[in-house]
Scaffold this motif. Structure first.
Motif, PDB file in Angstrom:
ATOM      1  N   THR A   1       0.151  -5.498   9.556  1.00 52.29           N
ATOM      2  CA  THR A   1       0.576  -4.184   8.911  1.00 52.29           C
ATOM      3  C   THR A   1      -0.499  -3.282   8.882  1.00 52.29           C
ATOM      4  O   THR A   1      -1.579  -3.587   8.657  1.00 52.29           O
ATOM      5  N   SER A   2       0.014  -1.989   8.681  1.00 55.90           N
ATOM      6  CA  SER A   2      -1.221  -0.801   8.732  1.00 55.90           C
ATOM      7  C   SER A   2      -1.667  -0.752   7.254  1.00 55.90           C
ATOM      8  O   SER A   2      -2.462  -0.068   6.774  1.00 55.90           O
ATOM      9  N   GLY A   3      -0.813  -1.607   5.906  1.00 58.08           N
ATOM     10  CA  GLY A   3      -1.300  -1.375   4.737  1.00 58.08           C
ATOM     11  C   GLY A   3      -0.364  -0.949   3.777  1.00 58.08           C
ATOM     12  O   GLY A   3      -0.679  -0.110   2.826  1.00 58.08           O
ATOM     13  N   LEU A   4       1.044  -1.189   3.819  1.00 60.07           N
ATOM     14  CA  LEU A   4       2.050  -0.776   2.926  1.00 60.07           C
ATOM     15  C   LEU A   4       1.822  -1.606   1.710  1.00 60.07           C
ATOM     16  O   LEU A   4       2.503  -2.847   1.617  1.00 60.07           O
ATOM     17  N   VAL A   5       1.294  -1.131   0.485  1.00 60.59           N
ATOM     18  CA  VAL A   5       0.805  -2.033  -0.393  1.00 60.59           C
ATOM     19  C   VAL A   5       2.103  -3.133  -0.988  1.00 60.59           C
ATOM     20  O   VAL A   5       1.926  -3.893  -1.177  1.00 60.59           O
ATOM     21  N   PRO A   6       3.040  -2.195  -1.639  1.00 59.42           N
ATOM     22  CA  PRO A   6       4.311  -2.877  -2.404  1.00 59.42           C
ATOM     23  C   PRO A   6       4.808  -4.083  -1.524  1.00 59.42           C
ATOM     24  O   PRO A   6       5.142  -4.884  -1.722  1.00 59.42           O
ATOM     25  N   GLN A   7       4.878  -3.755  -0.232  1.00 61.41           N
ATOM     26  CA  GLN A   7       5.809  -4.389   0.720  1.00 61.41           C
ATOM     27  C   GLN A   7       4.935  -5.679   1.045  1.00 61.41           C
ATOM     28  O   GLN A   7       5.392  -6.552   1.320  1.00 61.41           O
ATOM     29  N   ILE A   8       3.313  -5.490   1.010  1.00 60.91           N
ATOM     30  CA  ILE A   8       2.484  -6.745   1.273  1.00 60.91           C
ATOM     31  C   ILE A   8       2.857  -7.721   0.327  1.00 60.91           C
ATOM     32  O   ILE A   8       3.050  -8.903   0.396  1.00 60.91           O
ATOM     33  N   THR A   9       2.918  -7.004  -1.116  1.00 58.07           N
ATOM     34  CA  THR A   9       2.883  -7.958  -2.114  1.00 58.07           C
ATOM     35  C   THR A   9       4.487  -8.711  -1.987  1.00 58.07           C
ATOM     36  O   THR A   9       4.541  -9.898  -2.357  1.00 58.07           O
ATOM     37  N   ARG A  10       5.488  -8.050  -1.658  1.00 57.38           N
ATOM     38  CA  ARG A  10       6.723  -8.577  -1.535  1.00 57.38           C
ATOM     39  C   ARG A  10       6.705  -9.661  -0.588  1.00 57.38           C
ATOM     40  O   ARG A  10       7.325 -10.720  -0.822  1.00 57.38           O
ATOM     41  N   LEU A  11       5.973  -9.606   0.600  1.00 50.85           N
ATOM     42  CA  LEU A  11       6.171 -10.459   1.647  1.00 50.85           C
ATOM     43  C   LEU A  11       5.420 -11.727   1.097  1.00 50.85           C
ATOM     44  O   LEU A  11       5.958 -12.838   1.357  1.00 50.85           O
ATOM     45  N   GLY A  12       4.333 -11.425   0.352  1.00 46.39           N
ATOM     46  CA  GLY A  12       3.421 -12.432  -0.088  1.00 46.39           C
ATOM     47  C   GLY A  12       4.676 -13.643  -1.261  1.00 46.39           C
ATOM     48  O   GLY A  12       4.473 -14.640  -1.280  1.00 46.39           O
TER      49      GLY A  12
ATOM     50  N   GLU B   1      -7.925   9.414   8.248  1.00 51.83           N
ATOM     51  CA  GLU B   1      -7.623  10.132   9.565  1.00 51.83           C
ATOM     52  C   GLU B   1      -6.963   9.165  10.691  1.00 51.83           C
ATOM     53  O   GLU B   1      -6.043   9.546  11.242  1.00 51.83           O
ATOM     54  N   LEU B   2      -7.634   7.998  10.454  1.00 51.88           N
ATOM     55  CA  LEU B   2      -7.097   6.966  11.559  1.00 51.88           C
ATOM     56  C   LEU B   2      -5.862   6.170  11.235  1.00 51.88           C
ATOM     57  O   LEU B   2      -5.170   5.830  12.054  1.00 51.88           O
ATOM     58  N   VAL B   3      -5.950   5.892   9.987  1.00 56.61           N
ATOM     59  CA  VAL B   3      -4.625   5.342   9.587  1.00 56.61           C
ATOM     60  C   VAL B   3      -3.911   6.069   8.182  1.00 56.61           C
ATOM     61  O   VAL B   3      -3.934   5.784   7.014  1.00 56.61           O
ATOM     62  N   PRO B   4      -3.226   7.138   8.733  1.00 55.39           N
ATOM     63  CA  PRO B   4      -2.794   8.038   7.619  1.00 55.39           C
ATOM     64  C   PRO B   4      -1.788   7.675   6.378  1.00 55.39           C
ATOM     65  O   PRO B   4      -1.992   8.114   5.531  1.00 55.39           O
ATOM     66  N   ILE B   5      -1.441   6.478   6.668  1.00 55.50           N
ATOM     67  CA  ILE B   5      -0.801   5.646   5.264  1.00 55.50           C
ATOM     68  C   ILE B   5      -1.708   5.384   4.309  1.00 55.50           C
ATOM     69  O   ILE B   5      -1.420   5.303   3.126  1.00 55.50           O
ATOM     70  N   ASN B   6      -3.066   5.458   4.577  1.00 57.55           N
ATOM     71  CA  ASN B   6      -4.029   5.264   3.484  1.00 57.55           C
ATOM     72  C   ASN B   6      -4.032   6.282   2.513  1.00 57.55           C
ATOM     73  O   ASN B   6      -4.447   6.221   1.435  1.00 57.55           O
ATOM     74  N   ARG B   7      -3.382   7.581   2.948  1.00 54.53           N
ATOM     75  CA  ARG B   7      -3.325   8.632   2.052  1.00 54.53           C
ATOM     76  C   ARG B   7      -2.499   8.369   0.831  1.00 54.53           C
ATOM     77  O   ARG B   7      -2.658   8.562  -0.335  1.00 54.53           O
ATOM     78  N   LYS B   8      -1.572   7.250   1.110  1.00 56.07           N
ATOM     79  CA  LYS B   8      -0.376   6.831   0.213  1.00 56.07           C
ATOM     80  C   LYS B   8      -1.298   5.660  -0.742  1.00 56.07           C
ATOM     81  O   LYS B   8      -0.801   5.656  -1.863  1.00 56.07           O
ATOM     82  N   TYR B   9      -1.831   4.568   0.030  1.00 61.19           N
ATOM     83  CA  TYR B   9      -2.263   3.554  -0.383  1.00 61.19           C
ATOM     84  C   TYR B   9      -3.624   3.370  -0.187  1.00 61.19           C
ATOM     85  O   TYR B   9      -4.126   2.585   1.037  1.00 61.19           O
ATOM     86  N   PRO B  10      -4.654   3.853  -0.756  1.00 62.23           N
ATOM     87  CA  PRO B  10      -5.925   4.048  -0.568  1.00 62.23           C
ATOM     88  C   PRO B  10      -6.662   2.459  -0.449  1.00 62.23           C
ATOM     89  O   PRO B  10      -5.954   1.564  -1.062  1.00 62.23           O
ATOM     90  N   LEU B  11      -7.857   2.557   0.097  1.00 62.28           N
ATOM     91  CA  LEU B  11      -8.374   1.196   0.165  1.00 62.28           C
ATOM     92  C   LEU B  11      -8.609   0.486  -1.170  1.00 62.28           C
ATOM     93  O   LEU B  11      -8.480  -0.902  -1.239  1.00 62.28           O
ATOM     94  N   ALA B  12      -8.824   0.956  -2.462  1.00 61.55           N
ATOM     95  CA  ALA B  12      -8.948   0.491  -3.513  1.00 61.55           C
ATOM     96  C   ALA B  12      -7.544  -0.319  -3.760  1.00 61.55           C
ATOM     97  O   ALA B  12      -7.641  -1.718  -4.409  1.00 61.55           O
ATOM     98  N   GLU B  13      -6.448   0.186  -3.784  1.00 58.71           N
ATOM     99  CA  GLU B  13      -5.157  -0.556  -3.824  1.00 58.71           C
ATOM    100  C   GLU B  13      -4.899  -1.537  -2.888  1.00 58.71           C
ATOM    101  O   GLU B  13      -4.415  -2.620  -3.341  1.00 58.71           O
ATOM    102  N   LEU B  14      -5.238  -1.234  -1.759  1.00 57.79           N
ATOM    103  CA  LEU B  14      -5.115  -2.277  -0.570  1.00 57.79           C
ATOM    104  C   LEU B  14      -6.082  -3.660  -0.980  1.00 57.79           C
ATOM    105  O   LEU B  14      -5.558  -4.744  -0.678  1.00 57.79           O
ATOM    106  N   ARG B  15      -7.287  -3.250  -1.624  1.00 62.45           N
ATOM    107  CA  ARG B  15      -8.283  -4.501  -1.647  1.00 62.45           C
ATOM    108  C   ARG B  15      -7.687  -5.206  -3.022  1.00 62.45           C
ATOM    109  O   ARG B  15      -7.624  -6.572  -2.728  1.00 62.45           O
ATOM    110  N   GLN B  16      -7.167  -4.792  -3.904  1.00 64.47           N
ATOM    111  CA  GLN B  16      -6.546  -5.495  -5.055  1.00 64.47           C
ATOM    112  C   GLN B  16      -5.128  -6.229  -4.233  1.00 64.47           C
ATOM    113  O   GLN B  16      -5.335  -7.479  -4.880  1.00 64.47           O
ATOM    114  N   CYS B  17      -4.589  -5.833  -3.652  1.00 64.87           N
ATOM    115  CA  CYS B  17      -3.372  -6.382  -3.023  1.00 64.87           C
ATOM    116  C   CYS B  17      -3.846  -7.702  -2.129  1.00 64.87           C
ATOM    117  O   CYS B  17      -3.093  -8.695  -2.368  1.00 64.87           O
ATOM    118  N   LEU B  18      -4.716  -7.395  -1.237  1.00 68.60           N
ATOM    119  CA  LEU B  18      -5.319  -8.649  -0.277  1.00 68.60           C
ATOM    120  C   LEU B  18      -5.921  -9.590  -1.311  1.00 68.60           C
ATOM    121  O   LEU B  18      -5.805 -10.683  -0.933  1.00 68.60           O
TER     122      LEU B  18
END
Ligand code: SF4
Length: 373
Positions: free
Chosen positions: A221-232, A253-270
């Motif tokens: 996934t490109s990093g849809l944070v709530p959906q990753i949590t549900r997948l888990g 710029e490279l993965v525009p979904i990052n504007r919605k779910y920035p790296l800090a949120e992704l980090r917490q979820c991972l």
């Protein structure tokens, strides 16, 4: 080497069918209920399921069922939700397939799947959408726009069709000709088609279905944070993240979904995604020359990775016509990997497969559409 298969244009071969239930997405109990409603003995459900699990979806090829039941299957169900439009076989054994949908207004829309044989495993890479809802600028599929979400049946049917193809024409030489692993890494963002993808994982894992272990299924996934949590919570399969940048400014710029779910949120979820024993989360990183392979990018990446739970997979960029990016030269890729390893991070350079058959995701489908217009 097997021959490539190019079939006549989809408009000529695909019939527009109403939205019938699709055979690949039915479980045993659903098939049993159908048999009862058709005044057929219940054990017929298991017979049909056994054929389906072998990749036989055409009722005419199901030898041990009655002619009456074959007709019923043909009229009441969409038994083969996909048509094979094109197949390309690489000199390294990789096979790339273009399938056409046969569903109402989506009839004729195309998706790609790939079979990648290695010595000890055979991996199928499947698509979850026609096109993609997201638009990562380095990705060829992203440039093609979004056309449709696949149904669970269409997702599973890619695997069944490849299974049947491998049975008819096994991969030659020492390479594995069976499907042992599934990766959701083809066209589309799987977690943007969440319901169908969850259901398809269930069908793949079910012991009456393809009986594939959770440990052998990977979702990228490109990093849809709530959906990753549900997948888990619901289907904790192996996880891969299309990271490609480790600062918010570059990833925006490279993965525009990052504007919605920035790296800090992704980090917490991972950090809390459930991992099976001896499993890691894979961070995928396509190396783009002068864009995300600079010393500061390496620093940011090594700060982002949690080496206890994650590893980095460096991917060679597959250029496509009109692409604004160039891939990092191979020597520099190896150096980048070595630098990560020297910091205690597990890093590998993914071997690019099927280079001679339009390896960039979405390229074969686009070429097929162009040829047939
Ligand atoms: S990289 Fe993945 S999420 Fe991004 S556009 Fe391509 S298919 Fe979609």
């Amino acid at each position: 080497m097997p021959t490539n298969t190019a079939i006549t244009p989809p408009t000529a071969t695909l019939t527009n069918t109403p939205d019938l239930p699709q055979l690949p997405e039915l479980g045993l109990s659903e098939l049993q209920a159908l048999m009862t409603s058709w005044q057929q003995p219940k054990f017929r459900a298991k017979q049909v399921l056994d054929w389906r699990n072998k990749g036989v979806l055409n009722p005419d090829e199901m030898k041990n069922i009655s002619a009456e039941l074959r007709e019923k299957l043909k009229t009441e169900l969409l038994c083969e939700p996909l048509s094979l439009i094109r197949r390309e076989c690489s000199s390294d054994g990789t096979r790339k397939y273009v399938f056409g949908l046969k569903r109402g207004r989506f009839t004729g829309k195309m998706v790609e799947s790939v079979f990648i044989p290695e010595e000890k495993r055979g991996t199928v890479c499947i698509s979850s959408q026609v096109g993609c809802v997201l638009d990562c600028p380095f990705c060829y599929t992203g440039t093609q726009g979004f056309e449709a979400n696949l149904t669970p049946g269409e997702i599973v049917a890619q695997i069944l069709a490849i299974k049947a193809d491998l049975h008819r024409e096994p991969v030659s030489g020492e390479l594995h000709s069976d499907i042992t692993h599934i990766v959701y890494m083809g066209m589309g963002e799987p977690l943007a088609n969440e319901e169908s993808v969850h259901r398809s994982i269930g069908l793949l894992m079910h012991e009456e279905g393809l009986n594939i272990s959770r440990r052998r299924i990977t979702l990228s996934t490109s990093g849809l944070v709530p959906q990753i949590t549900r997948l888990g919570e619901v289907q904790p399969v192996n996880l891969a993240i299309s990271l490609h940048a480790a600062t918010d400014s570059l990833r925006d710029e490279l993965v525009p979904i990052n504007r919605k779910y920035p790296l800090a949120e992704l980090r917490q979820c991972l950090n809390v995604y459930p991992l099976a024993k001896q499993r890691h989360i894979t961070l995928e990183y396509v190396l783009l020359d002068g864009v995300n392979d600079r010393p500061e990018d390496l620093q940011a990446l090594s700060r982002f990775v949690n080496p206890e739970r994650e590893r980095v997979n460096l991917i060679q960029f597959n250029p496509y016509p009109g692409s604004p990016y160039r891939g990092t030269p191979k020597d520099n890729m190896r150096e980048f990997a070595q630098s990560l390893i020297s910091k205690g991070i597990r890093a590998t350079v993914r071997r690019s497969r099927g280079q001679d058959i339009m390896a960039a995701c979405g390229q074969l489908k686009a070429d097929t559409s162009r040829t047939e217009k």
